[in-house]
Design an enzyme around this catalytic site. Structure first.
Site, short mmCIF file in Angstrom:
data_model
loop_
_atom_site.label_atom_id
_atom_site.label_comp_id
_atom_site.label_asym_id
_atom_site.label_seq_id
_atom_site.Cartn_x
_atom_site.Cartn_y
_atom_site.Cartn_z
N SER A 38 3.03 -2.07 10.54
CA SER A 38 4.13 -1.86 10.40
C SER A 38 5.20 -3.17 10.17
O SER A 38 5.60 -3.84 11.04
CB SER A 38 5.07 -1.64 11.88
OG SER A 38 4.40 -0.25 12.57
N GLU A 87 -7.37 4.81 7.34
CA GLU A 87 -6.92 6.29 6.94
C GLU A 87 -8.19 6.38 5.88
O GLU A 87 -8.26 7.96 6.42
CB GLU A 87 -5.69 5.93 6.16
CG GLU A 87 -4.49 6.01 7.54
CD GLU A 87 -3.06 5.79 6.60
OE1 GLU A 87 -3.39 5.64 5.10
OE2 GLU A 87 -1.98 5.10 6.92
N HIS A 100 -9.70 0.92 3.86
CA HIS A 100 -8.22 1.19 5.00
C HIS A 100 -8.70 2.74 5.95
O HIS A 100 -9.43 3.06 6.00
CB HIS A 100 -7.09 2.45 4.16
CG HIS A 100 -6.12 1.91 4.77
ND1 HIS A 100 -5.72 2.77 5.91
CD2 HIS A 100 -4.52 1.16 4.73
CE1 HIS A 100 -4.46 2.28 6.25
NE2 HIS A 100 -4.05 1.53 5.65
N GLU A 105 -5.62 -4.83 10.70
CA GLU A 105 -4.95 -3.77 10.44
C GLU A 105 -5.56 -2.71 12.06
O GLU A 105 -6.43 -2.42 11.34
CB GLU A 105 -4.99 -2.93 8.96
CG GLU A 105 -4.20 -4.12 7.78
CD GLU A 105 -3.50 -2.48 7.09
OE1 GLU A 105 -2.81 -2.64 6.50
OE2 GLU A 105 -3.95 -1.45 7.09
N LYS A 116 0.24 4.59 -0.43
CA LYS A 116 -0.46 5.66 -0.20
C LYS A 116 0.04 6.84 -1.29
O LYS A 116 -0.36 6.56 -2.13
CB LYS A 116 -0.03 5.86 1.76
CG LYS A 116 0.09 4.68 2.11
CD LYS A 116 -0.12 4.50 3.84
CE LYS A 116 -0.25 3.45 4.59
NZ LYS A 116 -0.36 3.67 5.96
N GLY A 140 2.08 2.18 10.47
CA GLY A 140 2.98 3.59 10.53
C GLY A 140 3.67 4.10 11.97
O GLY A 140 4.40 4.77 12.38
N ASN A 192 0.81 -1.95 0.22
CA ASN A 192 0.21 -0.27 -0.19
C ASN A 192 0.44 1.35 0.22
O ASN A 192 1.09 1.05 1.37
CB ASN A 192 -0.88 0.43 0.70
CG ASN A 192 -1.99 1.09 1.53
OD1 ASN A 192 -2.08 2.05 0.64
ND2 ASN A 192 -1.89 1.05 2.88
P1 PGA Z 1 2.75 0.13 7.95
O1 PGA Z 1 1.74 0.19 6.77
O2 PGA Z 1 2.92 -0.94 7.26
O3 PGA Z 1 2.68 1.64 7.25
O4 PGA Z 1 2.40 0.21 9.12
C1 PGA Z 1 0.29 -0.74 6.69
C2 PGA Z 1 -0.70 -0.23 6.05
O5 PGA Z 1 -0.80 1.05 5.75
O6 PGA Z 1 -1.82 -0.90 5.19
#
Ligand code: PGA
Length: 252
Positions: free
Chosen positions: A213, A97, A95, A167, A11, A173, A9
């Site tokens: 992460s 976000e 997601h 998630e 982003k 993140g 992903n």
């Molecule tokens: P990350 O993001 O690996 O940077 O924690 C995962 C995601 O948002 O799908």
């Protein structure tokens, strides 16, 4: 047998040129890794170039979001028809976000999931609890609710392609990851809910990824144990070497 799925992903990172340059470096590193379905989800403007570059390669290209309607006066949105037309094969739905910053709700997740299936896009539906929900002992309720509303009214006969991604919001993140035990527990809850909402057979066959992460050094313990069928990777997927290492380390 559930085939491992490892998705990137990206982003709001990478231009079209940067996304195809990634593939040029990444592909030689993973070209023999047929044990996993590898999916790259770039930002919308990169999709056509990346789909083109990934043609005839064992790498799929997906979107990070879409609207549920085929067309309409929805400024700034992209429809499932448009994604199919340019050759995207997968789409992330819900997601955290999107839920946090763009008012995505369980109800819109459900509409998008139905639209993805109707247009033969493989949906990767993201669910997960926030830190305060985990601390309040609400993880099970949140996961059951998000999963059941996502699946409301979905015909089991066409549900096989659905993929879920667990998630935990507190792990995205942040550098904090779920322990393999926490992830396994959550995956079991989601799988059980899939069984109730759809069928026991689909609960066994539908893939559930872990995200939050994921890095090369934790991929082994987090991505391919028991109920975990791969990973959704944000930050560590931006670099071709690190994403390829994640793929290698996830090999069963
Ligand atoms: P990350 O993001 O690996 O940077 O924690 C995962 C995601 O948002 O799908």
């Amino acid at each position: 047998m559930r085939k491992l799925l490892i998705a990137a992903n990206w982003k709001m990172y990478k231009t079209p040129t940067e996304s195809t340059a990634f593939l040029t470096s990444f592909f030689p590193l993973i070209k023999n890794d047929t044990f996993a379905e590898i999916v790259l989800c770039p930002a919308m403007p990169c999709l056509p170039a990346l789909v083109d570059a990934a043609r005839a390669k064992p790498v799929f290209v997906g979107a990070q979001n879409m609207h549920w309607k085929n067309e309409g006066a929805f400024t700034g949105e992209t429809s499932p028809v448009m994604l199919s037309a340019i050759g995207a094969t997968h789409v992330l739905i819900g997601h955290s976000e999107r839920r946090q910053y763009f008012n995505e709700t369980d109800t819109t997740v459900n509409l998008k999931l139905k639209a993805a299936l109707a247009h033969s896009l493989i949906p990767i539906v993201c669910v997960g609890e926030k830190l305060e929900e985990r601390e309040a002992g609400l993880t099970r309720n949140v996961l059951e609710l998000q999963t059941s509303i996502a699946l409301e009214g979905i015909d089991s006969a066409i549900a096989a392609p659905i993929v879920f991604a667990y998630e935990p919001v507190w792990a995205i993140g942040t550098g904090r990851t779920a322990t393999p035990e926490i992830a396994e527990d959550a995956h079991k809850i989601i799988r059980a809910q899939i069984g109730k909402s759809l069928t026991p057979a689909l609960a066994t066959s539908i893939r559930i990824l872990y995200g939050g992460s994921v890095k090369p050094d934790n991929a082994k313990s987090l991505c391919c144990i028991g109920d975990i069928d791969g990973a959704l990777v944000g930050g560590a997927s931006l670099n071709p070497q690190s994403f390829a290492e994640i793929v290698h380390n996830a090999k069963p």
